[in-house]
Design a protein around this motif. Structure first.
Motif, PDB file in Angstrom:
ATOM      1  N   VAL A 153      -1.694   2.282  -1.669  1.00 48.45           N
ATOM      2  CA  VAL A 153      -0.875   2.214  -2.880  1.00 48.45           C
ATOM      3  C   VAL A 153      -0.237   3.582  -3.133  1.00 48.45           C
ATOM      4  CG1 VAL A 153      -0.855   1.598  -5.325  1.00 48.45           C
ATOM      5  CG2 VAL A 153      -2.608   0.637  -3.828  1.00 48.45           C
ATOM      6  N   ARG A 157       1.367   4.204  -8.872  1.00 45.30           N
ATOM      7  CA  ARG A 157       0.800   2.886  -9.146  1.00 45.30           C
ATOM      8  C   ARG A 157      -0.728   2.948  -9.126  1.00 45.30           C
ATOM      9  NH1 ARG A 157       2.868  -2.364  -9.023  1.00 45.30           N
ATOM     10  NH2 ARG A 157       4.764  -1.305  -9.675  1.00 45.30           N
ATOM     11  N   CYS A 175      -2.331  -3.600  -9.080  1.00 44.47           N
ATOM     12  CA  CYS A 175      -1.208  -2.989  -8.361  1.00 44.47           C
ATOM     13  C   CYS A 175      -0.215  -3.999  -7.797  1.00 44.47           C
ATOM     14  CB  CYS A 175      -1.730  -2.119  -7.214  1.00 44.47           C
ATOM     15  SG  CYS A 175      -2.664  -0.660  -7.737  1.00 44.47           S
TER      16      CYS A 175
END
Length: 268
Positions: A153, A157, A175
């Motif tokens: 990720v 985020r 996410c």
């Protein structure tokens, strides 16, 4: 393809990367949830072609529940300069090109905020079976959590998710965003064995939290005069069918250990 022929197939059709040593200069922060077989996970990090990384192992309760405070200490400490985060269970063995492939994808796809890859599971007697996933599907993610066992990720985020997430599934579902969640074909990791009953209860809790956030966003849209999507409601009706196929009775109890790499790994 017969599973007994998987190793040969994997060598023949191995994913391509930009170069043997990636020119993407972004640092990866690896969060291992649990303290089972941590040394094996760190050994797989030491073998990475992408050399810029830091890592932490967080003590886990039940399957993958963790203390958000310990995660935030890592975010503000060793991982302060990281460009993206990789989340997985302790005992996960990352493929030697996993971090490089994650970094290359983020560099080449600015519209991607999160990416998950295919994985492998042990089949006994040294054999492994592939779990080859599809392009992202929200309903499957809510019902099965299929991309949650090893995913990367972007930093922004991940920081948003870690403000409230308390389990591996929770981070993943915090996410996800259709259109900005990518699938990376080819195995990125071999998974440890998984406690199905504990994992299922945590997935149900994380999915319910996702629906609560979706309802809140829908109420905000309604207040602003915009329509909200009913897609998550379809998955909610099927949520109770969620299940997993892998088992373990191991639980993580020890204190968090932080490791940082600048050409070597060190304890903190």
């Amino acid at each position: 393809m017969p599973f007994h022929a998987y190793r040969g197939w994997k060598e023949r059709f191995s994913p391509t990367t930009r170069s043997e040593q990636s020119d993407v200069a972004s640092e990866a922060a690896v969060v291992l949830i649990g303290d089972v077989r941590v040394d094996e996970s760190i050994e797989s990090l030491e073998a990475q072609r992408h050399s810029a990384w830091s890592a932490v192992s967080l003590p886990a309760r039940a399957f993958s529940q963790f203390d958000p405070k310990a995660a935030r200490e890592f975010v503000d400490g060793d991982a302060a300069g990281s460009a993206f985060f990789v989340f997985c269970l302790s005992g996960t063995i990352l493929a030697e090109d996993a971090l490089q492939r994650f970094a290359d994808l983020f560099a080449s796809e600015p519209g991607c905020d999160m990416v998950y890859g295919d994985v492998e599971v042990g089949a006994g007697a040294g054999a492994v079976w592939p779990l080859a996933f599809s392009a992202f599907d929200l309903e499957r993610a809510l019902e099965q959590g299929y991309g949650a066992y090893c995913f990367a990720v972007r930093r922004e985020r991940a920081l948003d998710a870690l403000r409230s997430a308390t389990s591996l599934y929770d981070i993943f579902l915090c996410c996800v965003e259709p259109g900005r969640t990518y699938h990376l074909p080819g195995s990125v990791a071999a998974l440890p064995r998984i406690d199905a009953s504990a994992a299922t209860s945590e997935l149900v809790a994380a999915s319910k939290a996702y629906f609560a956030r979706a309802r809140h966003r829908g109420q905000c849209r309604a207040a602003k005069g915009r329509p909200s999507s009913g897609r998550s409601g379809q998955a909610r009706r099927r949520l109770e069918g969620a299940h997993h196929h892998y088992h373990s009775d191991q639980k993580s109890r020890r204190a968090a250990q932080a490791m940082h790499r600048d050409g070597h790994a060190g304890g903190k």
